[in-house]
Design a protein around this motif. Structure first.
Motif, PDB file in Angstrom:
ATOM      1  N   ARG A 159       0.726  -1.045  -0.006  1.00 43.36           N
ATOM      2  CA  ARG A 159       0.024   0.084  -0.028  1.00 43.36           C
ATOM      3  C   ARG A 159       0.864   1.411   0.046  1.00 43.36           C
ATOM      4  NH1 ARG A 159      -5.162  -1.900   3.855  1.00 43.36           N
ATOM      5  NH2 ARG A 159      -6.037  -3.368   2.277  1.00 43.36           N
ATOM      6  N   GLN A 160       1.976   1.424   0.582  1.00 42.40           N
ATOM      7  CA  GLN A 160       2.966   2.391   0.839  1.00 42.40           C
ATOM      8  C   GLN A 160       3.665   2.407  -0.889  1.00 42.40           C
ATOM      9  OE1 GLN A 160       5.627   2.764   4.049  1.00 42.40           O
ATOM     10  NE2 GLN A 160       7.016   3.704   2.858  1.00 42.40           N
ATOM     11  N   GLU A 161       3.908   1.420  -1.215  1.00 41.09           N
ATOM     12  CA  GLU A 161       4.631   1.433  -2.573  1.00 41.09           C
ATOM     13  C   GLU A 161       3.409   2.143  -3.583  1.00 41.09           C
ATOM     14  OE1 GLU A 161       7.704   1.135  -4.970  1.00 41.09           O
ATOM     15  OE2 GLU A 161       7.635   0.787  -2.905  1.00 41.09           O
ATOM     16  N   ARG A 162       2.300   1.639  -3.534  1.00 39.73           N
ATOM     17  CA  ARG A 162       1.410   2.377  -4.453  1.00 39.73           C
ATOM     18  C   ARG A 162       1.195   3.909  -4.201  1.00 39.73           C
ATOM     19  NH1 ARG A 162      -2.297  -0.781  -7.236  1.00 39.73           N
ATOM     20  NH2 ARG A 162      -3.809   0.867  -7.401  1.00 39.73           N
ATOM     21  N   ALA A 163       1.207   4.344  -2.920  1.00 34.70           N
ATOM     22  CA  ALA A 163       1.078   5.532  -2.473  1.00 34.70           C
ATOM     23  C   ALA A 163       2.120   6.461  -3.279  1.00 34.70           C
ATOM     24  CB  ALA A 163       1.221   5.860  -1.193  1.00 34.70           C
ATOM     25  N   VAL A 164       3.250   5.917  -3.294  1.00 35.69           N
ATOM     26  CA  VAL A 164       4.699   6.444  -3.917  1.00 35.69           C
ATOM     27  C   VAL A 164       4.490   6.258  -5.500  1.00 35.69           C
ATOM     28  CG1 VAL A 164       6.942   6.371  -3.791  1.00 35.69           C
ATOM     29  CG2 VAL A 164       6.051   6.135  -1.856  1.00 35.69           C
ATOM     30  N   GLU A 165       4.634   5.056  -5.893  1.00 34.59           N
ATOM     31  CA  GLU A 165       4.790   4.739  -7.458  1.00 34.59           C
ATOM     32  C   GLU A 165       3.656   5.410  -8.262  1.00 34.59           C
ATOM     33  OE1 GLU A 165       6.055   4.286 -11.001  1.00 34.59           O
ATOM     34  OE2 GLU A 165       7.368   3.650  -9.148  1.00 34.59           O
ATOM     35  N   LEU A 166       2.501   5.567  -7.596  1.00 32.75           N
ATOM     36  CA  LEU A 166       1.071   5.896  -8.275  1.00 32.75           C
ATOM     37  C   LEU A 166       0.763   7.227  -7.846  1.00 32.75           C
ATOM     38  CD1 LEU A 166      -0.562   2.491  -8.566  1.00 32.75           C
ATOM     39  CD2 LEU A 166       0.932   3.492 -10.051  1.00 32.75           C
ATOM     40  N   ALA A 167       1.533   8.072  -7.183  1.00 31.16           N
ATOM     41  CA  ALA A 167       1.200   9.385  -6.491  1.00 31.16           C
ATOM     42  C   ALA A 167       0.488  10.261  -7.688  1.00 31.16           C
ATOM     43  CB  ALA A 167       2.324   9.911  -5.868  1.00 31.16           C
ATOM     44  N   PHE A 168      -0.913  10.629  -7.060  1.00 34.58           N
ATOM     45  CA  PHE A 168      -1.395  11.526  -8.018  1.00 34.58           C
ATOM     46  C   PHE A 168      -1.714  11.185  -9.313  1.00 34.58           C
ATOM     47  CE2 PHE A 168       2.121  13.801  -5.660  1.00 34.58           C
ATOM     48  CZ  PHE A 168       1.450  14.014  -4.492  1.00 34.58           C
ATOM     49  N   GLU A 169      -1.971   9.902  -9.391  1.00 31.93           N
ATOM     50  CA  GLU A 169      -2.510   9.302 -10.583  1.00 31.93           C
ATOM     51  C   GLU A 169      -4.182   9.039 -10.545  1.00 31.93           C
ATOM     52  OE1 GLU A 169       0.141   6.592 -12.707  1.00 31.93           O
ATOM     53  OE2 GLU A 169       1.951   7.338 -11.499  1.00 31.93           O
ATOM     54  N   GLY A 170      -4.751   9.481  -9.619  1.00 34.84           N
ATOM     55  CA  GLY A 170      -5.994   8.872  -9.638  1.00 34.84           C
ATOM     56  C   GLY A 170      -6.505   7.765  -8.934  1.00 34.84           C
ATOM     57  N   HIS A 171      -5.607   7.066  -8.066  1.00 31.24           N
ATOM     58  CA  HIS A 171      -5.930   5.978  -7.710  1.00 31.24           C
ATOM     59  C   HIS A 171      -6.341   6.035  -6.148  1.00 31.24           C
ATOM     60  CE1 HIS A 171      -4.507   3.979 -11.243  1.00 31.24           C
ATOM     61  NE2 HIS A 171      -3.530   4.546 -11.354  1.00 31.24           N
ATOM     62  N   ARG A 172      -5.728   6.857  -5.490  1.00 36.26           N
ATOM     63  CA  ARG A 172      -5.627   6.841  -4.037  1.00 36.26           C
ATOM     64  C   ARG A 172      -6.940   6.798  -3.496  1.00 36.26           C
ATOM     65  NH1 ARG A 172      -2.357   5.232  -0.126  1.00 36.26           N
ATOM     66  NH2 ARG A 172      -2.688   6.465   1.871  1.00 36.26           N
ATOM     67  N   TRP A 173      -7.936   7.635  -3.968  1.00 38.67           N
ATOM     68  CA  TRP A 173      -9.536   7.798  -3.395  1.00 38.67           C
ATOM     69  C   TRP A 173     -10.202   6.217  -3.627  1.00 38.67           C
ATOM     70  CZ3 TRP A 173     -14.491   6.963  -5.301  1.00 38.67           C
ATOM     71  CH2 TRP A 173     -15.369   7.569  -4.208  1.00 38.67           C
ATOM     72  N   ASN A 174      -9.737   5.626  -4.526  1.00 36.42           N
ATOM     73  CA  ASN A 174     -10.563   4.424  -4.827  1.00 36.42           C
ATOM     74  C   ASN A 174      -9.762   3.141  -4.091  1.00 36.42           C
ATOM     75  OD1 ASN A 174     -12.739   4.697  -6.782  1.00 36.42           O
ATOM     76  ND2 ASN A 174     -10.940   5.409  -8.389  1.00 36.42           N
ATOM     77  N   ASP A 175      -8.290   3.380  -3.759  1.00 35.36           N
ATOM     78  CA  ASP A 175      -7.784   2.507  -2.921  1.00 35.36           C
ATOM     79  C   ASP A 175      -7.975   2.656  -1.562  1.00 35.36           C
ATOM     80  OD1 ASP A 175      -6.307   1.377  -5.181  1.00 35.36           O
ATOM     81  OD2 ASP A 175      -4.429   2.617  -4.796  1.00 35.36           O
ATOM     82  N   LEU A 176      -8.173   3.702  -1.025  1.00 45.77           N
ATOM     83  CA  LEU A 176      -8.728   3.714   0.600  1.00 45.77           C
ATOM     84  C   LEU A 176      -9.997   3.394   0.590  1.00 45.77           C
ATOM     85  CD1 LEU A 176      -7.144   7.315   1.508  1.00 45.77           C
ATOM     86  CD2 LEU A 176      -6.091   5.097   1.787  1.00 45.77           C
ATOM     87  N   ARG A 177     -10.892   3.536  -0.233  1.00 44.45           N
ATOM     88  CA  ARG A 177     -12.045   3.177  -0.295  1.00 44.45           C
ATOM     89  C   ARG A 177     -12.256   1.554  -0.193  1.00 44.45           C
ATOM     90  NH1 ARG A 177     -16.813   4.064  -4.345  1.00 44.45           N
ATOM     91  NH2 ARG A 177     -18.645   4.416  -3.240  1.00 44.45           N
ATOM     92  N   ARG A 178     -11.923   0.902  -1.221  1.00 50.00           N
ATOM     93  CA  ARG A 178     -11.981  -0.465  -1.612  1.00 50.00           C
ATOM     94  C   ARG A 178     -11.344  -1.283  -0.554  1.00 50.00           C
ATOM     95  NH1 ARG A 178      -7.634  -3.171  -4.204  1.00 50.00           N
ATOM     96  NH2 ARG A 178      -5.972  -1.805  -4.940  1.00 50.00           N
ATOM     97  N   TRP A 179      -9.892  -0.387   0.143  1.00 49.25           N
ATOM     98  CA  TRP A 179      -9.513  -1.500   1.203  1.00 49.25           C
ATOM     99  C   TRP A 179     -10.353  -1.287   2.779  1.00 49.25           C
ATOM    100  CZ3 TRP A 179      -4.397   1.444  -0.198  1.00 49.25           C
ATOM    101  CH2 TRP A 179      -3.792   0.839  -1.298  1.00 49.25           C
ATOM    102  N   HIS A 180     -11.590  -0.468   2.655  1.00 44.10           N
ATOM    103  CA  HIS A 180     -12.486  -0.203   3.631  1.00 44.10           C
ATOM    104  C   HIS A 180     -11.624   0.449   4.846  1.00 44.10           C
ATOM    105  CE1 HIS A 180     -15.305  -1.582   6.662  1.00 44.10           C
ATOM    106  NE2 HIS A 180     -15.981  -0.717   5.739  1.00 44.10           N
ATOM    107  N   ILE A 181     -10.707   1.467   4.559  1.00 43.41           N
ATOM    108  CA  ILE A 181      -9.885   2.199   5.612  1.00 43.41           C
ATOM    109  C   ILE A 181      -9.975   3.788   5.517  1.00 43.41           C
ATOM    110  CG2 ILE A 181      -8.138   0.288   5.819  1.00 43.41           C
ATOM    111  CD1 ILE A 181      -6.333   1.870   4.105  1.00 43.41           C
ATOM    112  N   ALA A 182     -10.878   4.113   4.634  1.00 42.98           N
ATOM    113  CA  ALA A 182     -11.012   5.625   4.395  1.00 42.98           C
ATOM    114  C   ALA A 182     -11.459   6.376   5.446  1.00 42.98           C
ATOM    115  CB  ALA A 182     -11.955   5.789   3.042  1.00 42.98           C
ATOM    116  N   HIS A 183     -12.534   5.470   6.188  1.00 41.19           N
ATOM    117  CA  HIS A 183     -13.278   5.849   7.375  1.00 41.19           C
ATOM    118  C   HIS A 183     -12.230   6.222   8.662  1.00 41.19           C
ATOM    119  CE1 HIS A 183     -13.320   1.794   7.897  1.00 41.19           C
ATOM    120  NE2 HIS A 183     -13.357   1.835   8.960  1.00 41.19           N
TER     121      HIS A 183
END
Length: 385
Positions: free
Chosen positions: A349-373
């Motif tokens: 998850r940290q690697e996704r945050a770094v490599e894919l930063a600002f490419e439009g994935h983060r919102w969906n990732d936090l949501r699908r991982w059920h941790i955004a709350h």
């Protein structure tokens, strides 16, 4: 059709699956499917598409008519990639929880997702896709040569680029150091970028020094983030030449928003009002690229088989992550994170945050991982110094 329904599915959950042509007089009363029912219909379409599409249009008979201009067309790799995405999202804690009440990964679907992603990796092994070199990393995201930035083998699926992005994206995006509120980076997010030795900043032995927080960081930190003191104008010398994010600094606020960091991932240093380097500037944020495929594969394999496990005949989850890290000169994942699925999950998850930063994935990732709350992901910090 499958990819289009997937975009709706991941935003809204199950929907009617429209795979027939309606007459203007037809009554539109298709039932709303569950998440998994919709995902299964998507998978069927994407698997069929993968069988029909060429790995390369330049090597196909129909593609000869447009030889040399086939970059960006849907390929077999895109179909397999989105099939994997569809399965991984269905396997993720949120979708699985809505479907079954168990907000954990569905390991069976993770295994199926890994198999789909590995089809793309096999295409990469055959030369149809490849990671750009670190020296040409920016070619994935922008060009100042008047060419589309997606005309490389790392980008698997992207929007077509029709015009100079100074105008298409908005001048404010490129002509100010803060680039508008959209390019400001929270201090929380900067902390995801680890150290040059490959360790997270809070790991024992990382070498992170809070008094010198920007030294010896992951090379992707310096590529992605504009920090205080960075040169932001190439060919001029004036008050805007270097970023000033300290309290009272010239660039420390933008329309009442405090700016601690900004991102520069998608534009060249000359894209500003002084260097005026945007005449041939084209930029894009890929929807799907090979680096993400490796990280998706690692996530799916880890949940199904563990950090050092793999699908039959495939690479391990750790090996997939290391391929992405090594491209930037970052060492392999430290052995201390390879013994436990939960520990490696955080690395992925940290690697996704770094490599894919600002490419439009983060919102969906936090949501699908059920941790955004969780409060950790809702609180935002800036840095005052």
């Amino acid at each position: 059709r499958g990819q289009f329904h997937w975009e709706i599915l991941r935003a809204w959950g199950g929907v009617p699956y429209i795979d027939t042509v309606y007459a203007a007089t037809d009554l539109l009363v298709e039932p709303r499917l569950t998440y998994l029912e919709t995902a299964n219909r998507i998978s069927a379409d994407l698997e069929k598409a993968a069988g029909l599409l060429p790995a390369s249009w330049d090597e196909s008979a129909p593609g000869q008519a447009t030889l040399g201009s086939n970059a960006g067309r849907i390929t077999k790799g895109a179909a397999w990639g989105y099939l994997g995405m569809n399965l991984l999202y269905a396997a993720s804690p949120l979708a699985n929880g809505v479907e079954t009440g168990n907000y954990e990964y569905n390991t069976q679907l993770c295994s199926q997702a890994a198999e789909a992603f590995y089809e793309v990796i096999k295409l990469a092994d055959q030369g149809y896709h490849t990671l750009e070199t670190w020296e040409k990393y920016s070619d994935v995201f922008y060009s100042i040569t008047g060419k589309m930035p997606n005309a490389n083998k790392e980008v698997i699926f992207s929007n077509p680029v029709y015009m100079n992005k100074k105008y298409n994206r908005g001048e404010g995006y490129v002509n100010k150091v803060s680039g508008g509120a959209g390019s400001n980076v929270t201090a929380n997010y900067v902390d995801y970028f680890g150290m040059a030795n490959g360790l997270p900043i809070d790991a024992e032995g990382s070498g992170y020094d809070p008094a010198n927080p920007w030294e010896n960081r992951d090379p992707r930190f310096y590529y992605t983030i504009t920090k205080d003191g960075d040169r932001i104008i190439q060919n001029a010398s004036n008050a805007d030449t270097y970023a000033q994010f300290y309290v009272g600094g010239r660039h420390s606020t933008y329309k009442a928003i405090i700016v601690s960091f900004a991102f520069r991932k998608f534009h060249h240093i000359t894209c500003n009002n002084y260097d005026v380097g945007w005449n041939n500037f084209y930029s894009e944020s890929p929807h799907l690229r090979l680096a993400e495929i490796y990280l998706n594969y690692a996530e799916a394999v880890n949940e199904a088989y563990g950090p050092t496990g793999s699908i039959p005949g495939g690479i391990t989850a750790a090996e997939a992550v290391n391929i992405v890290r090594n491209r930037a000169g970052v060492p392999d994942v430290d052995a201390r994170y390879l013994n436990d699925k939960a520990d490696f999950r955080e690395i992925v998850r940290q690697e996704r945050a770094v490599e894919l930063a600002f490419e439009g994935h983060r919102w969906n990732d936090l949501r699908r991982w059920h941790i955004a709350h969780l409060l950790k992901y809702r609180e935002k910090y800036h840095l005052e110094f």
